[in-house]
Each structure stands twice: as C-alpha cells, then as structure tokens.
Design a protein around this motif. Sequence first.
Motif, short mmCIF file in Angstrom:
data_model
loop_
_atom_site.label_atom_id
_atom_site.label_comp_id
_atom_site.label_asym_id
_atom_site.label_seq_id
_atom_site.Cartn_x
_atom_site.Cartn_y
_atom_site.Cartn_z
N MET A 139 10.80 -1.73 7.52
CA MET A 139 12.01 -1.70 7.42
C MET A 139 12.40 -0.28 6.54
N TYR A 140 13.83 0.20 6.42
CA TYR A 140 14.00 1.10 6.37
C TYR A 140 14.92 1.34 5.10
N VAL A 141 14.22 2.41 4.38
CA VAL A 141 15.41 2.40 3.09
C VAL A 141 16.27 3.76 2.80
N PHE A 142 17.37 3.33 2.62
CA PHE A 142 18.01 5.37 2.23
C PHE A 142 19.18 4.87 1.02
N GLY A 143 18.31 6.43 0.54
CA GLY A 143 19.63 6.68 -0.24
C GLY A 143 19.86 5.64 -1.74
N GLY A 144 20.66 5.67 -2.30
CA GLY A 144 21.08 5.15 -3.77
C GLY A 144 21.17 5.75 -4.73
N MET A 145 21.46 4.95 -5.84
CA MET A 145 21.52 5.90 -7.03
C MET A 145 19.88 5.61 -8.43
N CYS A 146 19.74 6.37 -8.70
CA CYS A 146 18.86 6.60 -9.96
C CYS A 146 19.33 7.75 -11.21
N GLY A 147 20.44 7.71 -11.47
CA GLY A 147 21.24 8.47 -12.47
C GLY A 147 21.03 9.46 -11.24
N SER A 148 21.47 9.43 -10.37
CA SER A 148 21.86 10.77 -9.52
C SER A 148 21.71 10.55 -8.18
N ARG A 149 22.50 10.25 -7.22
CA ARG A 149 22.54 9.86 -5.76
C ARG A 149 21.28 11.20 -5.13
N LEU A 150 20.58 9.50 -3.95
CA LEU A 150 19.32 9.99 -3.26
C LEU A 150 19.78 10.03 -1.85
N ASP A 151 19.10 10.67 -1.53
CA ASP A 151 19.06 10.73 0.03
C ASP A 151 17.34 10.93 0.96
N ASP A 152 16.92 10.26 0.09
CA ASP A 152 15.52 9.59 1.14
C ASP A 152 15.42 8.89 1.26
N LEU A 153 14.17 8.67 2.65
CA LEU A 153 14.31 7.75 3.53
C LEU A 153 12.78 7.63 3.24
N TRP A 154 13.04 5.37 3.57
CA TRP A 154 11.56 5.15 2.85
C TRP A 154 10.85 4.32 4.43
N GLN A 155 9.90 4.28 4.60
CA GLN A 155 9.86 3.36 6.01
C GLN A 155 8.44 2.38 4.98
N LYS A 184 1.04 -0.88 -0.17
CA LYS A 184 0.35 -0.41 -0.12
C LYS A 184 0.84 1.12 0.18
N GLY A 185 0.46 2.42 -0.90
CA GLY A 185 1.57 3.92 -0.67
C GLY A 185 2.10 3.99 -2.01
N LEU A 186 2.24 4.37 -2.34
CA LEU A 186 3.23 5.24 -2.51
C LEU A 186 5.15 4.84 -2.82
N VAL A 187 5.64 3.75 -3.78
CA VAL A 187 6.35 3.23 -3.53
C VAL A 187 7.62 3.90 -4.52
N PRO A 188 8.41 3.55 -3.38
CA PRO A 188 9.81 4.32 -3.91
C PRO A 188 10.63 4.28 -4.72
N SER A 189 10.81 5.54 -5.37
CA SER A 189 11.47 5.54 -6.81
C SER A 189 12.69 4.24 -7.10
N PRO A 190 12.68 3.69 -8.16
CA PRO A 190 14.36 3.22 -8.60
C PRO A 190 14.50 3.48 -8.28
N ARG A 191 16.02 2.17 -7.58
CA ARG A 191 17.42 2.58 -7.79
C ARG A 191 18.11 1.51 -7.10
N GLU A 192 18.99 1.62 -6.83
CA GLU A 192 20.46 0.62 -6.86
C GLU A 192 21.62 1.38 -5.50
N SER A 193 22.11 0.57 -5.25
CA SER A 193 23.43 1.00 -4.36
C SER A 193 22.77 1.34 -3.04
N HIS A 194 21.74 1.38 -2.81
CA HIS A 194 20.87 1.92 -1.56
C HIS A 194 21.20 1.15 -0.28
N THR A 195 21.06 1.45 0.42
CA THR A 195 20.96 0.83 2.34
C THR A 195 19.21 0.03 2.61
N ALA A 196 18.88 -0.89 3.03
CA ALA A 196 17.65 -1.86 3.76
C ALA A 196 17.88 -2.04 4.78
#
Length: 790
Positions: free
Chosen positions: A208-224, A183-195
């Motif tokens: 589960m907490y997903v942080f950062g990663g790469m999707c053409g540019s570096r990310l700093d968003d936090l998802w739960q 349910k809810g909005l799914v995190p954007s596609p990415r690789e080299s993130h952490t969970a």
Amino acid sequence: MAAPSLLHWRRVSSSTGPVPRARHGHRAVAIRELMIIFGGGNEGIADELHVYNTVTNQWFLPAVRGDIPPGCAAHGFVCDGTRILVFGGMVEYGRYSNELYELQASRWLWKKVKPHPPPSGLPPCPRLGHSFSLYGNKCYLFGGLANESEDSNNNVPRYLNDFYELELQHGSGVVGWTIPVTKGLVPSPRESHTAVIYCRKDSGSPKMYVFGGMCGSRLDDLWQLDIETMSWSQPETKGTVPLPRSLHTASVIGNKMYIFGGWVPHKGENTETSSHDCEWRCTSSFSYLNLDTAEWTTLVSDSQEDKKNSRPRPRAGHCAVAIGTRLYFWSGRDGYKKALNSQVCCKDLWYLDTEKPLAPSQVQLIKATTSSFHVKWDEVPTVEGYLLQLNTDLPYQAASADSSAAPNVPGGRAEPHRPGSNSLLPHGISDAVNSAKTEHPAAKGVSGRSKPDFKADLSTSLRPLLAPGASNHNSCAADVLRDSEGPHTSADTGVLSSCLDLRTAVPDTSGSGSVLGAQTLISQQAIKTESPSTNGAVVKDEAPLAALSTKAEVDETCALPATKISRVEIHAAATPSSKETPSNSVATVKAGERQWCDVGIFRNNTALVSQFYLLPKGKQGTSKVENADVPDYSLLKKQDLVPGTGYRFRVAAINGCGIGPFSRVSEFKTCIPGFPGAPSAVRISKSVEGIHLSWEPPTSPSGNILEYSAYLAIRTAQAQDNPSQLVFMRIYCGLRTSCAVTAGQLASAHIDHTSRPAVVFRISAKNEKGYGPATQVRWLQGNNRKAPLS
C-alpha cells in the motif's frame, strides 16, 4: 511515456441523461464501463447515486432501495466486483460518521452492515478524509480527520494515523475490524491523502502506497506498507517529487500511480494579494510514480499554463477512476483558500488515455458469402476505433475506376471531416472508412440517410472515419445464458453470431443421435480442405468465435463468451459421397508473404467486408504505429473480394495515444456460388424432454434446402485433455427447422470451459450441391454447474 505536449486530453460533451450537479468531496468507482459516483458537497451534501456509462455517454440515476445511506462527503468508497462499500465521511458540518454501508450494484440494493469490533481496542471513530483501500477480501483504513468536540458546531480537528483492517465475507456482508500490529515508523497523522495498493507481477507481496495529505500543512511524503509483513517504510524515489498537496487523486494503471490535481502551497505569484489570503491554491499538475522502479515522472508541471483549454483546469476534491488504460476525471472545485467568492465547482468531465491500447482478439467470422465477410472481434475497453487489415495470395487489382469515390457505409452516411480537429488521421478525409457494402443481408433495412450513432465523447478526429456497426439481426448463432449477472446497461444489447464450415460432417442417417463409429465424429484439427463441397469460410489457426444475443427464451438472458474454434477435420472410417464431404486437402499458405491492405477504420467491433484499399506502391506493409502512416483513403483504389478465395485478417485498436499492436492473424474463405448459407436466428428453450432447438432457414439458400443437420459436442477423453479438439455427434437430420435434444443426449454433452462454461451445438443446411457453413451455438451454463439442466 509521452511528453506532456503529446498528452491527448478529451473533454466529454453532449452527454445525455440527468447530469449531476457540480461538487467536491465526492467519490467514484468503476464497474466495467460504468463510473459510479456518490456523495460530495456543494451548497449542501449530496445523497444521490449517479452512474455514467462511458460507452453510451449517458448519465442515469438508478432506482436504489434498501437501507439508503445519508449523504456524505470525504468518505471511503471501494468496489469489490459488483458490490460497493461506503465508510465514514462528513454527514453535516462538524458531524462525521463511522457507519458502513454496502451497495449491491447488480440490484441497486443498499444495506447497512455492522462489522464486529476489534478483538482488542475500539472500532474506528467517526472521521472524514481517510483512505479506504481494497485488496483481496480485506479493506484497509488509514488516517483521516476526527472532531474532538462533542458539539458539532464547535469543530476541534484531530488528525489521525490509526490503521484498521476490515475482513469481508464473500459476495455480501463483512466479518469485522482488526487492528494489525505493524512494524517500522508509522506515517504522521493526516487527512485528504491518497492510498493505493499494488502488487508486482514478479512478487507476491502487495504493498500500500500513501502519498501526501494535510496535517496543518500540505505533505509530499511517500509511505509504503507491505501488506504481508505489515512493515512501514519510506521508499527512496528518483525524479521530481510532486508538490506537497491534499485533496488530489491517485489512480493505478499497470505499474504506474497517477497523481492529479489537489491543493498545493501558494508561492506568491500574485503579489497584490497577501500571503495570508493565498496560503494554497488548486493545481492541474499531473505526474506518475513507477511503482516498480520508484521513479517520478512529471507529465504536466505546475508552472505549465493551458491557454487553449486543452486539458482540465486546476481543481481539488475531484474524483478519478481508471477504466482499462483510460483515466476519467469529474468535477471538483477551484479557487484559493479564504477567497470564497472565487471558489467554484467544475462541471466538466475529462478523460485521458495513458497508453496505446492492447491488441484485440483475433478477427472472428460471423458470416461468409461469395463476395463478403461479416466479421467481429472482442471489444477493447475505452478505444475510439479499430483498424482492420487483410491480405490474400491473389494478385491485387483495382476494383473501382473512380479512385476517389467514397466507400459505402453500412448503417448510415459518414459525417464530413471537420477542419481544424485534433486529428489522429490526415485532414481531407471526407468519408467513413468502411469498405463493406450495404447490400449485405445483415445491413438490409438500415437507412442510408440515417446519422451514425457515434459516441458523443469520441475524438472529433475519428468522426469522419468511423462507421457505426452494421445491423446484426440476420445472425447465424446465439449464446444463451441461464443466469443474469451484474448491472444491466445499454451496452448489453446486440445480436452477433458465429459460422463455421461443417460440410466435412458425415450425417448420422440412423437419426438415433448415438455415435456410430468414427464416421459421425468431427474434431477440430488444423487442416484445410478444397473441393466443391468445402465452399465457405475456413479458419486458419485457432480463432475465437463468440456470439451475443438478447433474444432470451424462458427468462434466459444472453452474454458474450469466447471459445476457441479451428478448422474442421472429419475422422471417417469410410469416405461418403462427394456431396457431403471433401476428398482433397491442400497445404496452408504462409501468412506474411503478401502485403497488408487496409479494409478501413471502424467505430465498432464488427464489420461487413466486401472490398479493401490498395495502398500506393512502396506504402504497403506500413506498420501504422504512427499517426502520419494512416493514408487518405479517398485517394486510394478499392478491390472487391473474390469468390472461393482465402483472406487473412488482423485488427488493431486506436485510442488517444495512437494505434496499438495488431491481433493474431485469422484466415477465412469466401463461399463458392451455389451452396446454402448458414441457418440463422438460433434459439434454445427448455422443454419437458430436455431442450428445444429452433432456427431460421439460410437467408441465401441457393436452391431448395434438402435437409438440416444438428450436432452436439460430446464428452470424450480427447476433449477433456485438449479443449480445442471437440468431438461432435449428430443429434438431428431432417427438413424441420427445429429439434428436441433429450436429457439423455445432454448427459453426454461436453462442457466447454474455454471461456464461460457452455454446451456447444452446430447446425448446417444442405442443398443440391451439399452442406453449407454451420452455425455454432454456445449454450451458457452456470459457473457451478457440472452438467446441463442440473
């Protein structure tokens, strides 16, 4: 949490064994004290499995067998008990994997496993840079990078945000993949993130907490992601969010998620290089997110320079594992994108203590003499030493006219203090802090000239103060384990023992082994006795007594359980002779009415205690929670232990963050001269009739041994209702140093479950003055066994 300037990073040096070549894109997990590393790349993808023992500072290459997987990088790597799962990763440039392998680390056995595909939908496609997280019996796969081209030489990247659940079978094997409906909005596609997955103590809902990663540019968003409701959300956080990054690490210790390193955007600090050539760079910034309060805290900012090499240099693609409250970081690469000539892999191994250590277990008695104690306590993971203290009700008197004399060190001579070290303790201390004397029987045969076997990554501040553990070969008890479990390491070796005053026992002169009324029963009640025949150690309150032995019999191995032992009381219908039981009892003196004095700081979790230090007036009772409170022991006077005297002990662990809280208090009593010591070197082996018990005579018999008595804890309603109230039956009385325990006697045995299931025996010796302290033996049973020998 400590300010950044107070972080105590330690670089590990002088390790032994085959150190793996530097790399990036590898993964690591921890099994107890072992850090297990697999894969990664640097001039080719690595396919070997490396293991680092954090206790012995040794690298080794286990002899793996079975379906050995190909080398891979940027793969999924999780640990479930002693099995490890590997999923996906890059196996060669442009070619990714979606295969799943299982490693049974207890046997170093690889097996390729084939999970069932999802009931609806396709199984995960080949990928790298995904997250693979374990909670309970399920692994959660999210995101990653796939190659859209069928030609591995023509890499067409596709970022993923698909989500899979993998159900595991108990012990070994997997069930299959499912695609949960979220349910809810799914995190954007990415690789080299952490969970990471974390569950609050006051809430049964893991997240589960997903942080950062790469999707053409570096990310700093936090998802739960709420694992129970499968609902995605973006929690609102406080504090300074770390810079956008990828190829970083995230590790959970307690309620904190620690973020270290990675690639971050380059902000043009170097004006001589075009922005095109410096799109991003490595960082050594270090932050944590409090997962209970959703607040970020910066420990090392990206702008802080390290001119003294006192912490890891910037890196990405490294690995991090948490062992206890300590974080380990190894390898990774440094450099800028496009600046290939400056991309180098780091070869260093670092660790960081994130908080002060927990309180150790109560101090446990191994052996008591008229003027010394051999004591131990349970090890606290990833600590650098232990502060042992005592107090007594006797007036303190100086024991040494030469107050600056160095204390004796069992097992070796102390290393001199190294000026300029980053010391936990004041400079100028020139000898190991250990007031135990080497003439104790357990220390015989150890050369006073031998160099202490310090762990090589031990902080140099504690080297001059920590004494190696004393030799334990003259042990008083042993725990025998039936089944070997887990990978064997050098930390599994050693012999320790537990002794208890059992002279309150009434001998069963019939020799039948049956319970003859209340006279033959001993239960563990908190009562203290005082008479010539109660000489020896008595334990105040409940003190865990445990033993460790590597002397196995009939393919039986050994382990380190813990059980609760308290002082002993006889339940007697009639009073036997004074030669065998006490007749008087005295009230227990309240602890805390005297000031605490230091016995010393010890490297290991065992100590021979024959003296203690007298602190200067006004300094006694120091809480010792700050480094400056630790005195210069070379300037203090010492006092010897006195025969027939009660002493209270407590111990605290030390790590890079300082000295932790003290343990609960234990009380022991030195022996009165003339009584025999406890039997030693106890062995248990199977026999046709049942089992065979054997032991060695006391090292200090104090005369002729008249007889030995052996006792078995038996099953009673009292023991079932209150495991700390054991009842013992005499099963042997005689001059021989061995006895048989029949299957019939074992059928009535109580299975002690205070730690691992065990049958409890006690053995004591008697001379002309009476019975001495007893040896306690816990014979470990299999976890599923309900009766001995079953």
